[in-house]
Scaffold this active site. Structure first.
Site, short mmCIF file in Angstrom:
data_model
loop_
_atom_site.label_atom_id
_atom_site.label_comp_id
_atom_site.label_asym_id
_atom_site.label_seq_id
_atom_site.Cartn_x
_atom_site.Cartn_y
_atom_site.Cartn_z
NE ARG A 179 48.47 41.20 50.18
CZ ARG A 179 48.26 42.32 49.48
NH1 ARG A 179 48.36 43.49 50.05
NH2 ARG A 179 47.98 42.25 48.19
CB CYS A 209 49.52 36.62 41.46
SG CYS A 209 49.42 37.74 42.84
CB ILE A 221 34.63 39.14 43.36
CG1 ILE A 221 34.60 38.25 42.11
CG2 ILE A 221 34.04 40.51 43.08
CD1 ILE A 221 33.19 37.93 41.60
O1 LIG Z 1 48.92 38.98 37.96
C1 LIG Z 1 48.27 39.18 39.01
C2 LIG Z 1 48.81 39.85 40.10
C3 LIG Z 1 48.05 40.02 41.21
N1 LIG Z 1 46.78 39.55 41.29
C4 LIG Z 1 45.98 39.81 42.52
C5 LIG Z 1 45.55 38.67 43.37
C6 LIG Z 1 45.33 39.35 44.72
O2 LIG Z 1 44.07 40.02 44.72
C7 LIG Z 1 46.43 40.38 44.77
C8 LIG Z 1 47.69 39.88 45.47
O3 LIG Z 1 47.50 39.81 46.86
P1 LIG Z 1 48.08 38.59 47.73
O4 LIG Z 1 47.65 38.91 49.13
O5 LIG Z 1 49.57 38.62 47.57
O6 LIG Z 1 47.47 37.33 47.21
O7 LIG Z 1 46.74 40.63 43.41
C9 LIG Z 1 46.23 38.89 40.22
O8 LIG Z 1 45.05 38.46 40.22
N2 LIG Z 1 46.99 38.71 39.10
#
Ligand SMILES: O=c1ccn([C@H]2C[C@H](O)[C@@H](COP(=O)(O)O)O2)c(=O)[nH]1
Ligand SMILES: Nc1nc(=O)c2c([nH]1)NC[C@@H]1CN(c3ccc(C(=O)N[C@@H](CCC(=O)O)C(=O)O)cc3)CN21
Length: 290
Positions: free
Chosen positions: A25, A164, A226
């Protein structure tokens, strides 16, 4: 030497060797593994990376914001000079804005202005998750139903970013408190180093106030990734490790006088914990994808 660096660098190598590049996204492709699992023994070592500098004050304050303050208000972090959630703050009109293009990514009820909506601390507070956890740990140690879930279907529509790290499970065995953490989506360069250190600190705090020793953390990830713009930084970190190994893990000092989880200092100074002898190989700046 820091075992957490060994685990972490192996995960990074596995993603680069076996990961699949996908769209997502955010518009920045990521290289992902569908899932990944590891265990950390907090009784043997406090996990904080030594192959790059980790800012424990920021990581700790984010954890205290969620679990102790039970807040979703980004200004609480900003007041403490923590800016990691700025890109997800809903504005005065209820809009969540793209930093890059200025477009409205999603509109919310303006009552959510300055927050991240109904996620994280909002859910901890609404469902009294920490009060129930502390009560169960103190009064019913053998309980096997100690699931703390930040994933509440009814709250998803009004969250900027659904949690997350979304569930923890806690058990007591022979006076030791052990934890299982489930992360649905994991930004390995930026999110995971913060997340592991902050849950290790949470485990130590909860263990102390409930009269237990801190034990192991089992960590389960779905979608370990990554972002492609982070690959150079990760290659640099792997190179540091391959050339120098890791450094000895530091000691975490937690104020032994604190017996109430809500009493740990959550001011800018974080007076109730200290890292002793933290050696590291210096900062690596990674881009943060909104
Ligand atoms: O505590 C956290 C909060 C966020 N993340 C990362 C994982 C993803 O790269 C994004 C969130 O995007 P989504 O499309 O909602 O999965 O934020 C993390 O690692 N740790
Ligand atoms: N793409 C993405 N990755 C994430 O890890 C993430 C999100 N989004 N959205 C919400 C939160 C915010 N998180 C963040 C955001 C920024 C840093 C970060 O910039 N860390 C820097 C140092 C920060 C500082 O100097 O204050 C680092 O080098 O670790 C870490 C975690 C974790 N979450």
């Amino acid at each position: 030497m820091s075992k957490w660096d060994d685990t972490y660098i192996q995960l990074c190598k596995d993603i680069l060797a076996q990961g699949v590049e996908v769209e997502n996204r955010t518009g920045i492709n990521s290289i992902k593994l569908p899932s990944y699992h590891f265990q950390i023994d907090v009784s043997k070592e406090f996990p904080i990376l030594t192959t790059k500098q980790l800012f424990i004050r920021q990581a700790a304050l984010e954890m205290l914001w969620i679990y102790q303050q039970q807040s979703n208000d980004v200004r609480w972090l900003q007041d403490r000079n923590v800016h990691i959630w700025d890109k997800w703050e809903i504005d005065e009109n209820g809009d969540w804005i793209s930093e890059e293009t200025g477009e409205v990514l999603k509109h919310f009820d303006p009552k959510y202005a300055h927050t991240i909506g109904t996620a994280y601390g909002y859910i901890v507070k609404k469902y009294k998750l920490i009060d129930r956890l502390l009560d169960s740990l103190k009064n019913d140690p053998e309980d096997r139903r100690r699931v703390v879930s930040l994933w509440q279907d009814a709250e998803l529509d009004n969250a900027v970013l659904p949690s997350c790290v979304w569930s923890t499970e806690w058990d007591v065995t022979n006076g030791t408190l052990n934890l299982l953490v489930h992360q649905r989506s994991c930004d390995v360069p930026l999110g995971l180093p913060f997340n592991v250190t902050q849950y290790a600190l949470l485990l130590k705090m909860i263990a102390q106030v409930c009269g237990y020793q801190a034990g192991t953390i089992d960590w389960s990830i779905k979608d370990a990734h990554i972002y492609v713009n982070q690959v150079d930084g990760i290659r640099e970190q792997i190179k540091r490790y391959d050339e120098n190994g890791s450094l000895p893990a530091p000691i975490l000092w937690l104020n032994p006088d604190i017996k109430d989880f809500y009493a740990f200092d959550s001011s800018l100074e974080c007076k109730d914990f200290k890292l002793e002898n933290y050696s590291h190989m210096g900062k690596i700046a990674f881009p943060l994808t909104q």
